[in-house]
Design a protein around this motif. Sequence first.
Motif, short mmCIF file in Angstrom:
data_model
loop_
_atom_site.label_atom_id
_atom_site.label_comp_id
_atom_site.label_asym_id
_atom_site.label_seq_id
_atom_site.Cartn_x
_atom_site.Cartn_y
_atom_site.Cartn_z
N PHE A 1 11.53 -0.23 -35.60
CA PHE A 1 12.11 0.71 -34.63
C PHE A 1 12.73 1.91 -35.35
CE2 PHE A 1 15.51 1.36 -31.16
CZ PHE A 1 14.69 2.23 -30.47
N GLN A 2 13.39 1.63 -36.49
CA GLN A 2 13.99 2.73 -37.25
C GLN A 2 12.92 3.61 -37.88
OE1 GLN A 2 17.34 3.35 -37.22
NE2 GLN A 2 16.59 5.27 -38.03
N LEU A 3 11.85 2.99 -38.38
CA LEU A 3 10.74 3.78 -38.93
C LEU A 3 10.12 4.68 -37.87
CD1 LEU A 3 8.92 1.22 -41.26
CD2 LEU A 3 10.11 3.30 -41.95
N ALA B 1 21.14 12.35 -26.11
CA ALA B 1 19.89 11.69 -26.51
C ALA B 1 19.76 11.53 -28.02
CB ALA B 1 18.70 12.48 -25.97
N ARG B 2 20.82 11.78 -28.77
CA ARG B 2 20.74 11.64 -30.23
C ARG B 2 20.35 10.23 -30.63
NH1 ARG B 2 26.06 15.15 -32.17
NH2 ARG B 2 25.12 17.21 -31.80
N ARG B 3 19.67 10.12 -31.77
CA ARG B 3 19.04 8.86 -32.15
C ARG B 3 19.88 8.01 -33.09
NH1 ARG B 3 12.73 9.77 -32.28
NH2 ARG B 3 12.57 11.36 -30.69
N ASP B 4 21.09 8.38 -33.34
CA ASP B 4 21.91 7.58 -34.26
C ASP B 4 22.07 6.15 -33.77
OD1 ASP B 4 22.13 9.83 -35.76
OD2 ASP B 4 24.29 10.07 -35.56
N PHE B 5 21.92 5.93 -32.45
CA PHE B 5 22.13 4.60 -31.90
C PHE B 5 21.16 3.58 -32.47
CE2 PHE B 5 18.65 5.94 -29.24
CZ PHE B 5 17.99 4.77 -28.89
N ALA C 1 22.38 1.03 -35.04
CA ALA C 1 23.28 -0.06 -34.63
C ALA C 1 22.55 -1.39 -34.55
CB ALA C 1 23.91 0.27 -33.27
N LEU C 2 21.22 -1.35 -34.47
CA LEU C 2 20.49 -2.61 -34.34
C LEU C 2 20.62 -3.50 -35.57
CD1 LEU C 2 17.06 -2.06 -32.52
CD2 LEU C 2 18.71 -3.89 -32.17
N PHE C 3 20.73 -2.91 -36.76
CA PHE C 3 20.78 -3.73 -37.98
C PHE C 3 22.00 -4.66 -38.01
CE2 PHE C 3 17.85 -0.36 -39.28
CZ PHE C 3 16.84 -1.12 -39.86
N PRO C 4 23.22 -4.15 -37.86
CA PRO C 4 24.36 -5.09 -37.86
C PRO C 4 24.32 -6.04 -36.67
CG PRO C 4 25.08 -2.87 -37.27
CD PRO C 4 23.69 -2.75 -37.78
N LEU C 5 23.82 -5.60 -35.53
CA LEU C 5 23.75 -6.49 -34.36
C LEU C 5 22.77 -7.63 -34.60
CD1 LEU C 5 23.81 -3.89 -31.44
CD2 LEU C 5 25.66 -5.42 -32.16
N VAL C 6 21.65 -7.34 -35.26
CA VAL C 6 20.68 -8.39 -35.56
C VAL C 6 21.27 -9.40 -36.54
CG1 VAL C 6 18.51 -8.83 -36.82
CG2 VAL C 6 18.59 -7.06 -35.05
N GLN D 1 21.63 -8.97 -30.91
CA GLN D 1 20.71 -7.93 -30.45
C GLN D 1 20.55 -7.91 -28.94
OE1 GLN D 1 19.95 -10.45 -32.55
NE2 GLN D 1 17.75 -10.94 -32.51
N GLY D 2 20.84 -9.05 -28.29
CA GLY D 2 20.78 -9.08 -26.84
C GLY D 2 21.73 -8.08 -26.21
N TRP D 3 22.88 -7.90 -26.85
CA TRP D 3 23.84 -6.93 -26.32
C TRP D 3 23.32 -5.50 -26.43
CZ3 TRP D 3 27.48 -8.24 -23.18
CH2 TRP D 3 27.99 -9.54 -23.21
N PHE D 4 22.47 -5.27 -27.42
CA PHE D 4 21.86 -3.94 -27.54
C PHE D 4 21.03 -3.64 -26.30
CE2 PHE D 4 18.56 -0.96 -28.86
CZ PHE D 4 19.28 -0.03 -29.59
#
Length: 417
Positions: free
Chosen positions: A261-263, A365-369, A372-377, A382-385
């Motif tokens: 997703f980050q790529l 709409a900035r993509r910095d969000f 956040a997936l990495f620490p959540l995973v 990740q469900g909270w994401f």
Amino acid sequence: AHRSGIDHVHVVVGHRGDEIRAALPGLAPANCRVTVVENPRYDEPNGVSLLAATSTFEGPFALLMADHLFTPERLRLACRRFEETGRGLLVVQDLDAFDGNLDDATKVVVGDGRVKALGKELPSPDAVDTGMFVLDAAETAEALRAAGPSPSISDGCTRLAAAGRLDAFDPGIGWWQDVDDEQDLVQVHDKLLSGLTKSTDGFLARHVNRRVSLFLTRRLWRFGVTPNMVTGFCLLLGLAAGWAFAQGTGLLWGLLGATLFQLHSIIDGTDGELARLLHKESKSGFWFDVATDNITHAAVFAGIAYGQAADGVPGPLGIPWSVVGAVAVLGVLASFLAMAPLLSPGAPARTKRDERLRAVADVLARRDFTWALFPLVVLGWQGWFACVAAVGAWIYAAGVSALRMRSARSAPCLLYT
């Protein structure tokens, strides 16, 4: 030139003219007409070529040197200045802002906003000639003919300046570059690439994503990679990220999904950079990119929800994960429908409020969000994401819709006529 609002270009050819004539159709953007003017006296000074061109049209025109690159706003402002004053002008750059080879530059003496003298050997110049003029065809042709049977452009402009008919105009914005040698070529590449960033990039997007995407852009354009090729590859990355998340809540699957997703987010900047760099922007490519982004977000949110349900993770507040996934996917669709009227590429904002609305929407709409997936995973959250995405997408859609309705009710303050 076309980005500056010019839709008819006259190209004067002479030496190896057949080769240039054959290449021109592939260079012209859509809705831009090209007229080729043949100058059999191409071995004489360049004023002869200009005379050949001015015999094919009437009224105002922009004269551009073929080995100069410039940002569109410089020519756009120059044309606007001519419309306001009706006076011919030479676009100049103050000596303090000039970063090229001064020995090779055509120098300009400026007084009271007008060109007083120009030439390569002027002892005390105020500015440099940037190779961009906006002139009247009849007035220019008269000055060139008065300069002799074989005039240069400088000869004609010197006569216009002596008659007080040539203004010096410094737009004070953007950049230009004369490309005469390898060093100039390196400089212009750097300037072009530095102009591909966006002011709306968030902190991480600016310092991480954009640096990587520019690194790729700098290399991919040399191999014939097109923007749509990159967009298609981004779509595959997005779908693969959704598939990885759908495999369950295992750490490795989650990290794989977050990485893909980050790529996608990083490489998604490359297609737009390539389009702007290679002048291959198109409405079809723009909407292909927008569709790819939305499909990716929907795939990732749905994949996370599916993976949570497959592993039997309890839903938030007892809500089934299938509902969370559906709400998130529909939120992506709602956000797109709310924002679509503001997304039309190249369309100017009709009011100052529209301009502010676009700016607010870009910030939201900035993509910095995606980071956040990495620490959540790692934490197994990740469900909270997906939950936050489900709620956030609808808040975004509602917010943009409310701002649009408020803008529609306001009295217009026209920026363009």
